[in-house]
Design a protein around this motif. Structure first.
Motif, mmCIF file in Angstrom:
data_model
loop_
_atom_site.group_PDB
_atom_site.id
_atom_site.type_symbol
_atom_site.label_atom_id
_atom_site.label_comp_id
_atom_site.label_asym_id
_atom_site.label_seq_id
_atom_site.Cartn_x
_atom_site.Cartn_y
_atom_site.Cartn_z
ATOM 1 N N LYS A 193 39.147 36.939 62.057
ATOM 2 C CA LYS A 193 38.269 38.056 61.753
ATOM 3 C C LYS A 193 37.344 37.623 60.620
ATOM 4 O O LYS A 193 37.807 37.289 59.531
ATOM 5 C CB LYS A 193 39.060 39.297 61.343
ATOM 6 N N TYR A 195 34.328 38.645 58.120
ATOM 7 C CA TYR A 195 33.668 39.814 57.545
ATOM 8 C C TYR A 195 33.397 39.566 56.066
ATOM 9 O O TYR A 195 33.893 38.605 55.472
ATOM 10 C CB TYR A 195 34.526 41.072 57.720
ATOM 11 N N SER A 205 37.246 34.655 56.262
ATOM 12 C CA SER A 205 37.640 34.342 57.633
ATOM 13 C C SER A 205 39.160 34.466 57.706
ATOM 14 O O SER A 205 39.891 33.548 57.350
ATOM 15 C CB SER A 205 37.177 32.938 58.031
ATOM 16 N N SER A 224 33.662 39.641 72.843
ATOM 17 C CA SER A 224 32.479 40.487 72.996
ATOM 18 C C SER A 224 32.502 41.291 74.294
ATOM 19 O O SER A 224 31.749 42.255 74.433
ATOM 20 C CB SER A 224 31.215 39.624 72.936
ATOM 21 N N LYS A 341 28.525 45.184 66.479
ATOM 22 C CA LYS A 341 28.696 43.997 65.649
ATOM 23 C C LYS A 341 30.049 43.364 65.955
ATOM 24 O O LYS A 341 31.048 44.063 66.104
ATOM 25 C CB LYS A 341 28.599 44.364 64.166
ATOM 26 N N GLU A 342 30.046 42.045 66.028
ATOM 27 C CA GLU A 342 31.277 41.324 66.355
ATOM 28 C C GLU A 342 31.907 40.756 65.086
ATOM 29 O O GLU A 342 31.212 40.254 64.203
ATOM 30 C CB GLU A 342 30.992 40.192 67.350
ATOM 31 N N TYR A 343 33.219 40.841 65.019
ATOM 32 C CA TYR A 343 33.966 40.324 63.879
ATOM 33 C C TYR A 343 35.038 39.311 64.297
ATOM 34 O O TYR A 343 35.511 38.551 63.457
ATOM 35 C CB TYR A 343 34.671 41.459 63.124
ATOM 36 N N GLU A 495 32.816 31.044 65.204
ATOM 37 C CA GLU A 495 33.230 31.458 63.859
ATOM 38 C C GLU A 495 32.181 31.082 62.820
ATOM 39 O O GLU A 495 31.823 31.900 61.957
ATOM 40 C CB GLU A 495 34.570 30.807 63.519
ATOM 41 N N GLN A 497 29.022 30.604 63.267
ATOM 42 C CA GLN A 497 27.814 31.413 63.455
ATOM 43 C C GLN A 497 27.974 32.788 62.820
ATOM 44 O O GLN A 497 27.038 33.306 62.200
ATOM 45 C CB GLN A 497 27.508 31.537 64.947
ATOM 46 N N LEU A 498 29.162 33.396 62.935
ATOM 47 C CA LEU A 498 29.402 34.681 62.283
ATOM 48 C C LEU A 498 29.380 34.531 60.763
ATOM 49 O O LEU A 498 28.871 35.400 60.040
ATOM 50 C CB LEU A 498 30.743 35.260 62.745
ATOM 51 N N GLU A 501 25.740 34.294 59.732
ATOM 52 C CA GLU A 501 25.096 35.611 59.757
ATOM 53 C C GLU A 501 25.482 36.423 58.520
ATOM 54 O O GLU A 501 24.651 37.141 57.951
ATOM 55 C CB GLU A 501 25.494 36.352 61.032
#
Length: 789
Positions: A193, A195, A205, A224, A341-343, A495, A497-498, A501
């Motif tokens: 996860k 965030y 992470s 997703s 939004k993806e976590y 991971e 890429q998140l 972001e």
């Protein structure tokens, strides 16, 4: 808004309450018979901050309805994977992490488990950790589109900052990743996860075991594509209170010192030999990432009418009290499509038919159980054969018959005149069976082959074997592990890429930070779509043995035709494969990944290194410097250097033509030139410009070398030199005459000035003499005059 009730005031006490209507819209005040006051604050959706906890403004009955709906869904998700949880729990015994004292079929029977499953997991964990978490950091970057100096520097900043965050500022990342690999190897699935943690003020992470994350029956391994994801969050009561103070949750959770553990958690505690002590109250929150039609916050159409479309929310419910403690929007505020939004990122070992992956438990668990049974039987057979038991005649007496006979011990026996062989009857125990031993060997070999834990022995391979044979053997022995590594590489890319972001959203515009030996900085705008963030691992290589074999094969091919290969790169890959540090200290450095000035490129060309041109450089300056360098007499004796320089000049000419055409298209058609001209037309324009610029470069070279001009006659050149020398002598003689004439003029001027000064001095002296004479005459005349009485 919740309804607030004010207590009645004491008799005789009057209080004037002033309320600003613009601050509290739609106020309703009701007085009951007991003197109390009820205030209803109906706050509109637009008055609530976008990132606020909507549970604070939802009525209690709405929160109860939300809890009822989602808890039914959660119970359905639990029931759909009940058999999976049982298999996951029972498989913990096959790891053999705990010692088992068995009393059946006899006391002291073997309770050993064959380590095949544990060996597969540990070897996979070690290989994956080494490949995916190198010491320098797991992140690399690449430029999307044309490589310019600015983009290369931007990619370098992103790479350095993300590796700095993961290896330094996120101390939990590496141990969590290591533990996650164990869960992946065992059960096939684990989750991350990603965030922003407002308490830690940085990106996080977080590793999530598969037993704490629930996917619906119709869900997918691609997060997703799952309409609902439920995360069972373990949290201490103290941490929950901190979150309440920050406004993250409502203060409605009920802590419990004996919170119910799942059967998977109980199996893990049993295997590891630990148990909860109940010292600290622990709660479990159910965090739903779900689409929901929230009353009061419905999706509206153009006419301000509800569409009935469910919107993405993150809804948190206390598992014990089943009360909603948090409701937050789960889309970007400026997103018109309101995309979720993806976590979460799903790491898999083997993609199976369901939403969860398949681990070594599923692949070789049965073989491990069979091998353990065969190993126990062989061990028990050896135990019984070495310490046999049997029957003895009732009348026979043996001293200390309640004490087992030690090996090599002879003990007295009173047989009462009977034959000793008739008094004792040993049971017919057999030696360990060769059939069981063969079965054990078959199970172990089959399990290792399926799990690909049999390493390829590079040193034992035939060095003279054909390259194709070596590659075929390597591919055959590593197909399973190579596919597993590709899946991990893909998940790690998602991971990163998140994480990127999150950095782009929460970093300040310019963020400086210090590392050992230097200071660096990163910009939030560096994390844009011009840079792609990737894992540093190679998705096609998962082990040192595989890397060494491939590098050795590449080196052999390069040595067979060195004129067709970059030998520096071939040797560099071989050194890196065998783990040599500071390769640049051994090989001549050929850093071609960064733009350089033309003089540095000329020096690099002398070493035989390849040159590379980049968009955005001063192409004319580079072309001029390279042409002058190539025309040097020393370089003229090095044809390879001249060819390398000429190829590099062609690159500059091509890039210059492409940039000119792109600028022209942008000037004529705006930001979308691709829609105005076809690719063939664009290529034709570039070809014309490239020809024109090449002609300019050739003219420049001709001017530097003097090519295209007729060579003059040497006699004429000598006569010209003689005439030039005569002209120079005449010019020098004329200059001497001019200097003498100027000197004479200056001397005459000086003489004139001297004569004038002498005359002026004489005139001044005469004037002074006359004045003195006149004064004396006046004095003498006055003394002879008669006196008056």
């Amino acid at each position: 808004m919740p309804v607030e009730k004010l207590k009645s005031l004491p008799d005789g006490l009057n209080v004037d309450i002033e309320v600003e209507q613009e601050d509290l819209p739609d106020i309703e005040i009701e007085f009951d018979e007991e003197g109390g006051v009820t205030v209803n604050l109906d706050k509109e959706e637009d008055d609530v901050e976008f990132d606020a906890n909507l549970a604070e403004v939802l009525p209690e009955d709405v929160r109860t309805a939300i809890s009822d709906d989602l808890m039914l869904l959660f119970e359905a998700d639990q029931a759909s994977r009940e058999q999976w949880e049982q298999q996951y729990s029972k498989g913990m015994d096959l790891l053999g992490l705990s010692f088992e004292e068995r009393t059946k079929p006899f006391r002291g029977a073997s309770g050993v488990y064959h380590p095949m499953l544990t060996e597969a997991i540990v070897q996979f964990q070690a290989q994956a950790l080494k490949e995916m978490m190198p010491a320098g950091g797991p992140v690399k970057t690449q430029v999307l589109g044309k490589e310019t100096r600015e983009r290369l520097m931007q990619a370098q900043r992103v790479k350095e900052y993300m590796n700095y965050q993961i290896t330094t500022k996120m101390p939990e990342y590496t141990p969590d990743f290591d533990q996650m690999l164990f869960y992946i190897g065992y059960g096939g699935s684990a989750f991350k996860k990603i965030y922003y943690d407002h308490n830690k003020r940085r990106m996080v992470s977080e590793m999530i075991p598969a037993d704490n994350l629930y996917i619906p029956y119709y869900g997918s391994s691609v997060m997703s594509k799952c309409e609902r994801i439920t995360y069972r969050v373990p949290m201490s009561m103290n941490s929950y209170k901190k979150a309440v103070v920050r406004g993250q949750y409502l203060d409605l959770a009920e802590g419990s010192s004996d919170a119910a553990a799942t059967q998977i958690e109980e199996a893990i505690d049993k295997a590891t030999g630990i148990s909860p002590n109940g010292e600290e109250e622990e709660i479990y929150l159910l965090e739903f990432q779900v689409d929901y039609d929230l009353p009061g916050f419905e999706d509206m159409d153009e006419d301000d009418e509800p569409t009935g479309i469910k919107l993405p929310y993150v809804i948190t419910i206390d598992e014990t009290s089943q009360k909603v403690v948090g409701v937050r929007r789960n889309w970007e505020e400026k997103s018109e499509a309101k995309e979720r939004k993806e976590y979460y990122v799903h790491y898999l070992l083997v993609q199976g038919p369901g939403a969860y992956g398949l681990g070594f438990l599923h692949l070789i668990g049965g073989l491990t159980k069979t091998a353990s049974a065969a190993l126990r039987q062989l061990t028990d057979a050896g135990t019984l054969a070495n310490l046999p038991a049997g029957f003895k005649a009732k009348g026979a007496r043996i001293e200390n018959d309640d004490v087992p006979i030690a090996p090599g011990e002879w003990r007295d026996m009173d047989a009462g005149g009977m034959d000793l062989t008739q008094s004792l009857l040993p049971l017919p125990y057999k030696e360990p069976s060769q059939t069981l031993l063969s079965l054990l060997g078959f199970c172990v070999e089959a399990g290792r082959r399926l799990a690909s834990i049999t390493d390829l022995q590079v040193g034992d391979s035939n060095q003279n074997a054909a390259v194709g044979t070596t590659i075929a053997l390597l591919e055959k022995g590593s197909s399973v592990m190579s596919a597993i590594h590709k899946r991990l590489h893909y998940s790690q890319k998602l991971e990163f890429q998140l994480l990127a972001e999150g950095f782009a959203k929460y970093l300040p515009p310019d963020y400086p930070y210090d590392v050992p030996g230097e200071s660096r900085s990163i910009k939030a705008r560096d994390f844009d779509d011009r840079i792609d963030v990737l894992p540093v691992s190679d998705p096609n290589i998962f082990s040192v043995a595989q890397r060494i074999t491939l590098a050795q094969t590449q080196l052999q091919l390069a040595q067979s035709a060195p004129q067709m290969h970059n030998m520096y790169e071939a040797y560099r890959r071989m050194y890196e494969a065998i783990g040599v540090r500071d390769v640049d200290a051994i090989l001549n450095s050929q850093d071609v990944d960064k733009p350089k000035d033309p003089l540095s490129e000329n020096s690099q060309a002398l070493d035989g290194s390849p040159l590379k041109a980049y968009a955005g450089q001063q192409h004319d300056s580079h072309i001029m410097a390279h042409l002058m360098f190539a025309m040097s007499p020393i370089v003229g004796t090095m044809p390879n250097v001249v060819v390398n320089i000429q190829k590099h000049i062609f690159e500059h000419v091509t890039l210059k033509a492409e940039e000119f055409v792109e600028a022209e298209l942008f000037r004529q058609y705006g930001t979308d030139p691709e829609g105005m001209v076809s690719a063939l037309q664009r290529e034709a324009m570039i070809s014309l410009k490239a020809t024109e610029f090449y002609k300019q470069a050739k003219d420049m070279a001709d001017q530097l070398s003097g090519a295209g001009k007729e060579k003059p006659d040497p006699l004429i050149e000598l006569k010209k030199q003689e005439l030039t020398q005569v002209a120079q002598r005449d010019q020098q003689r004329a200059q001497g005459e001019q200097q003498r004439l100027a000197f004479d003029q200056q001397r005459e001027t000086n003489d004139t000035q001297i004569d004038q000064a002498r005359l002026q001095q004489q005139e001044q002296l005469a004037t002074e003499r006359n004045a003195v004479t006149l004064a004396k005459m006046n004095q003498s005349g006055g003394s002879n005059a008669p006196r008056t009485q």
